[in-house]
Motif scaffolding. Structure first.
Motif, PDB file in Angstrom:
ATOM      1  N   VAL A 334       0.817  -1.417  -0.003  1.00  0.00           N
ATOM      2  CA  VAL A 334      -0.022  -0.126   0.118  1.00  0.00           C
ATOM      3  C   VAL A 334       0.943   1.247   0.056  1.00  0.00           C
ATOM      4  O   VAL A 334       0.452   2.268  -0.711  1.00  0.00           O
ATOM      5  N   GLY A 335       1.959   1.054   0.928  1.00  0.00           N
ATOM      6  CA  GLY A 335       2.883   2.429   0.696  1.00  0.00           C
ATOM      7  C   GLY A 335       3.365   2.545  -0.592  1.00  0.00           C
ATOM      8  O   GLY A 335       3.585   4.136  -1.084  1.00  0.00           O
ATOM      9  N   ASP A 336       3.633   1.533  -1.633  1.00  0.00           N
ATOM     10  CA  ASP A 336       4.178   1.798  -2.869  1.00  0.00           C
ATOM     11  C   ASP A 336       2.948   2.531  -3.567  1.00  0.00           C
ATOM     12  O   ASP A 336       3.592   3.444  -4.424  1.00  0.00           O
ATOM     13  N   VAL A 337       1.975   2.017  -3.499  1.00  0.00           N
ATOM     14  CA  VAL A 337       0.712   2.528  -4.189  1.00  0.00           C
ATOM     15  C   VAL A 337       0.451   4.097  -4.020  1.00  0.00           C
ATOM     16  O   VAL A 337       0.464   4.796  -4.850  1.00  0.00           O
ATOM     17  N   LEU A 338       0.437   4.251  -2.532  1.00  0.00           N
ATOM     18  CA  LEU A 338       0.301   5.846  -2.243  1.00  0.00           C
ATOM     19  C   LEU A 338       1.593   6.864  -2.739  1.00  0.00           C
ATOM     20  O   LEU A 338       1.318   7.683  -3.104  1.00  0.00           O
ATOM     21  N   ALA A 339       2.670   5.941  -2.642  1.00  0.00           N
ATOM     22  CA  ALA A 339       3.745   6.759  -3.282  1.00  0.00           C
ATOM     23  C   ALA A 339       3.628   7.058  -4.606  1.00  0.00           C
ATOM     24  O   ALA A 339       4.117   8.336  -5.175  1.00  0.00           O
ATOM     25  N   ALA A 340       3.399   6.106  -5.220  1.00  0.00           N
ATOM     26  CA  ALA A 340       3.199   6.175  -6.863  1.00  0.00           C
ATOM     27  C   ALA A 340       2.241   7.095  -7.255  1.00  0.00           C
ATOM     28  O   ALA A 340       2.255   8.079  -8.144  1.00  0.00           O
ATOM     29  N   ALA A 341       1.032   7.129  -6.457  1.00  0.00           N
ATOM     30  CA  ALA A 341      -0.085   8.340  -6.600  1.00  0.00           C
ATOM     31  C   ALA A 341       0.376   9.570  -6.309  1.00  0.00           C
ATOM     32  O   ALA A 341       0.092  10.497  -6.887  1.00  0.00           O
ATOM     33  N   ARG A 357      -1.431   8.201 -10.798  1.00  0.00           N
ATOM     34  CA  ARG A 357      -1.335   9.498 -10.726  1.00  0.00           C
ATOM     35  C   ARG A 357      -2.535  10.333 -11.479  1.00  0.00           C
ATOM     36  O   ARG A 357      -2.813  11.475 -10.979  1.00  0.00           O
ATOM     37  N   ARG A 358      -3.160   9.773 -12.588  1.00  0.00           N
ATOM     38  CA  ARG A 358      -4.290  10.396 -12.986  1.00  0.00           C
ATOM     39  C   ARG A 358      -5.370  10.325 -12.189  1.00  0.00           C
ATOM     40  O   ARG A 358      -5.948  11.325 -12.065  1.00  0.00           O
ATOM     41  N   ALA A 359      -5.670   9.179 -11.309  1.00  0.00           N
ATOM     42  CA  ALA A 359      -6.644   9.112 -10.308  1.00  0.00           C
ATOM     43  C   ALA A 359      -6.465  10.110  -9.328  1.00  0.00           C
ATOM     44  O   ALA A 359      -7.272  10.735  -8.898  1.00  0.00           O
ATOM     45  N   ALA A 360      -5.171  10.418  -8.904  1.00  0.00           N
ATOM     46  CA  ALA A 360      -4.928  11.193  -7.788  1.00  0.00           C
ATOM     47  C   ALA A 360      -5.051  12.560  -8.236  1.00  0.00           C
ATOM     48  O   ALA A 360      -5.790  13.479  -7.388  1.00  0.00           O
ATOM     49  N   ALA A 361      -4.905  13.182  -9.508  1.00  0.00           N
ATOM     50  CA  ALA A 361      -4.978  14.232  -9.783  1.00  0.00           C
ATOM     51  C   ALA A 361      -6.568  14.644 -10.101  1.00  0.00           C
ATOM     52  O   ALA A 361      -6.983  15.834  -9.822  1.00  0.00           O
ATOM     53  N   LEU A 362      -7.206  13.637 -10.517  1.00  0.00           N
ATOM     54  CA  LEU A 362      -8.718  13.866 -10.673  1.00  0.00           C
ATOM     55  C   LEU A 362      -9.255  14.110  -9.401  1.00  0.00           C
ATOM     56  O   LEU A 362     -10.231  14.777  -9.366  1.00  0.00           O
ATOM     57  N   ALA A 364      -7.953  15.282  -6.645  1.00  0.00           N
ATOM     58  CA  ALA A 364      -7.449  16.581  -6.121  1.00  0.00           C
ATOM     59  C   ALA A 364      -8.245  17.671  -6.743  1.00  0.00           C
ATOM     60  O   ALA A 364      -8.675  18.763  -5.872  1.00  0.00           O
ATOM     61  N   ALA A 365      -8.557  17.525  -8.073  1.00  0.00           N
ATOM     62  CA  ALA A 365      -9.192  18.831  -8.657  1.00  0.00           C
ATOM     63  C   ALA A 365     -10.703  18.610  -8.175  1.00  0.00           C
ATOM     64  O   ALA A 365     -11.431  19.697  -8.189  1.00  0.00           O
ATOM     65  N   ALA A 366     -11.198  17.541  -8.031  1.00  0.00           N
ATOM     66  CA  ALA A 366     -12.561  17.204  -7.356  1.00  0.00           C
ATOM     67  C   ALA A 366     -12.786  17.922  -6.094  1.00  0.00           C
ATOM     68  O   ALA A 366     -13.787  18.680  -5.960  1.00  0.00           O
ATOM     69  N   LEU A 367     -11.883  17.676  -5.348  1.00  0.00           N
ATOM     70  CA  LEU A 367     -11.674  18.181  -3.781  1.00  0.00           C
ATOM     71  C   LEU A 367     -11.776  19.967  -3.871  1.00  0.00           C
ATOM     72  O   LEU A 367     -12.298  20.438  -3.156  1.00  0.00           O
ATOM     73  N   ALA A 368     -10.923  20.209  -4.635  1.00  0.00           N
ATOM     74  CA  ALA A 368     -10.649  21.828  -4.840  1.00  0.00           C
ATOM     75  C   ALA A 368     -12.027  22.433  -5.295  1.00  0.00           C
ATOM     76  O   ALA A 368     -12.286  23.501  -5.029  1.00  0.00           O
ATOM     77  N   ASP A 369     -12.596  21.998  -6.282  1.00  0.00           N
ATOM     78  CA  ASP A 369     -13.775  22.503  -6.726  1.00  0.00           C
ATOM     79  C   ASP A 369     -15.001  22.399  -5.905  1.00  0.00           C
ATOM     80  O   ASP A 369     -16.222  23.035  -6.058  1.00  0.00           O
ATOM     81  N   ALA A 370     -15.010  21.416  -5.073  1.00  0.00           N
ATOM     82  CA  ALA A 370     -16.174  20.992  -4.086  1.00  0.00           C
ATOM     83  C   ALA A 370     -16.412  22.552  -3.134  1.00  0.00           C
ATOM     84  O   ALA A 370     -15.367  22.945  -2.552  1.00  0.00           O
ATOM     85  N   ASP A 371     -17.614  22.454  -2.670  1.00  0.00           N
ATOM     86  CA  ASP A 371     -18.060  23.570  -2.006  1.00  0.00           C
ATOM     87  C   ASP A 371     -18.279  22.944  -0.737  1.00  0.00           C
ATOM     88  O   ASP A 371     -19.405  22.404  -0.684  1.00  0.00           O
ATOM     89  N   PHE A 372     -17.549  22.857   0.456  1.00  0.00           N
ATOM     90  CA  PHE A 372     -18.250  22.120   1.555  1.00  0.00           C
ATOM     91  C   PHE A 372     -18.742  22.846   2.562  1.00  0.00           C
ATOM     92  O   PHE A 372     -18.130  24.248   2.814  1.00  0.00           O
ATOM     93  N   GLU A 373     -19.717  22.518   3.069  1.00  0.00           N
ATOM     94  CA  GLU A 373     -20.321  23.328   4.105  1.00  0.00           C
ATOM     95  C   GLU A 373     -20.585  22.415   5.391  1.00  0.00           C
ATOM     96  O   GLU A 373     -21.103  21.120   5.339  1.00  0.00           O
ATOM     97  N   VAL A 374     -19.955  22.782   6.684  1.00  0.00           N
ATOM     98  CA  VAL A 374     -20.024  21.924   7.665  1.00  0.00           C
ATOM     99  C   VAL A 374     -21.252  22.132   8.664  1.00  0.00           C
ATOM    100  O   VAL A 374     -21.226  23.526   8.923  1.00  0.00           O
TER     101      VAL A 374
END
Length: 378
Positions: A334-341, A357-362, A364-374
């Motif tokens: 799992v460590g290798d997988v996270l490091a690769a991502a 890496r493509r999945a990690a980029a997508l 990150a982009a989705a989290l940056a565009d999300a409007d979170f309300e607590v």
């Protein structure tokens, strides 16, 4: 190995050095556990596990070994289920097998023979079964073999398999009969249980093919007869199950198994699975043989809990399932997988690394565009 599964003489007992080596690994006071079709089907489903191949080849009691390692298994058939299965099989084979032959369409059911298969030792019983199959094929009538014993070479070690029954047809066909106590309701049974029965029957078909290759006019049917209780009664009903797919998989997977003597030769000096030895020595011996844990092992291997604990401790991706492990290729933890991502590890040209890496980029982009309300508490 692949040649021995496809043709050639019946498997013989291991050579004396291998027999003695396996006895040493098992322990001087331990009797070898026979390798049955259920265990063989599970072994074929995970051919990369050298640990199971060696323990099964040596006849080690894996349930007792797991308990000695501190990871006892809860698997195994209950006494009630065992008694129910025996009672139903006796019902199916009542009247000297006439009830079973009726399910095959033999009417009147008395027109068949039931040869005596008794002999001394597994080698003798396997030889007696092979002779009875040849005689029945040459005679050209209906023959019922009750609990025949079949021999199959597995990773250089002989396995003796005992199907519930084998029926020889007048035209030379041999049909495996599997008797199970799970119900068939409205002509349909649980798909998972039928699949397990099909994989087990495929092992019997494979072993029968070795005998048929040396018998004139014989042909092993790839459609087995599955006999189960009808609805909620104890009355038997039958269904024909095609096992060609399971047979192809079993044949291919068994051919991939590393030979038992090669695995045993790679063990460090002093390694033993003798249950009389201390737990630390047993742990050392078990960990000296590579395993290929996957969640499927929990339903098929007594050492699964021990292997799961070790796999989780090392972060092995096998704990996520065989399909995930296959998709990740050379990324084994799992460590290798996270490091690769994250872009801090892995070969950039590896398709698995590119996808991560493509999945990690997508993500990150989705989290940056999300409007979170607590939402406020209370």
């Amino acid at each position: 190995m692949s040649e021995s599964l496809d043709s050639g003489p019946p498997p013989q007992a291991p050579t004396t050095p291998l027999r003695l080596r396996l006895a040493e690994l098992r322990g001087p006071a331990a009797r070898p556990r026979p390798l049955d079709a259920r265990a063989l089907a599970a072994l074929a489903a995970n051919p990369g596990c050298q640990r199971r191949a060696l323990l099964d080849g040596a006849g080690v009691d894996k349930a007792a070994l797991a308990a000695a390692l501190g990871s006892p298994t809860a698997s195994g058939q209950s006494q009630f289920a065992f008694m129910r299965g025996n009672a139903f099989e006796a019902r199916v084979k009542s009247d000297g097998g006439a009830e079973l032959m009726r399910l095959l369409g033999v009417d009147p059911p008395g027109e068949f023979t039931v040869p005596d298969l008794s002999a001394v030792g597994p080698e003798g019983r396997a030889a007696r079964t092979a002779l009875a199959l040849r005689d029945a094929t040459a005679a050209g009538g209906w023959t019922l073999l009750d609990h025949p014993l079949l021999a199959l070479d597995v990773a250089g070690s002989p396995a003796y398999l005992e199907p519930d029954a084998v029926v020889v047809h007048p035209d030379g066909r041999w049909t495996v009969v599997e008797i199970k106590s799970f119900p068939m309701i409205d002509a349909s049974a649980d798909a998972a249980k039928v699949g397990a029965a099909a994989r087990q029957a495929a092992v019997y078909v494979l072993a029968l093919e070795r005998v048929a290759d040396r018998t004139d006019g014989a042909e092993v049917a790839h459609r087995v007869l599955l006999v189960c209780p009808r609805d909620f009664s104890n009355l038997p009903t039958a269904s024909v199950v095609d096992v060609r797919k399971q047979l192809a998989v079993t044949r291919r997977q068994l051919a991939r198994l590393t030979r038992v003597e090669d695995i045993a030769a790679a063990l460090p000096p002093g390694a033993t699975f003798d249950l009389e030895r201390p737990a630390d020595e047993l742990t050392f011996a078990v960990e000296s043989v590579s395993a290929a844990y996957a969640p499927d092992c929990l339903a098929a291997c007594e050492l699964a809990f021990h292997c799961r604990e070790r796999a989780r401790g090392t972060g092995a991706v096998g704990t996520l399932g065989r399909s995930v492990r296959g998709e990740l290729g050379g990324l084994t933890t799992v460590g290798d997988v996270l490091a690769a991502a994250r872009g801090t590890g892995g070969d950039p040209s590896d398709p698995a690394v590119v996808a991560l890496r493509r999945a990690a980029a997508l993500r990150a982009a989705a989290l940056a565009d999300a409007d979170f309300e607590v939402a406020p508490c209370g």
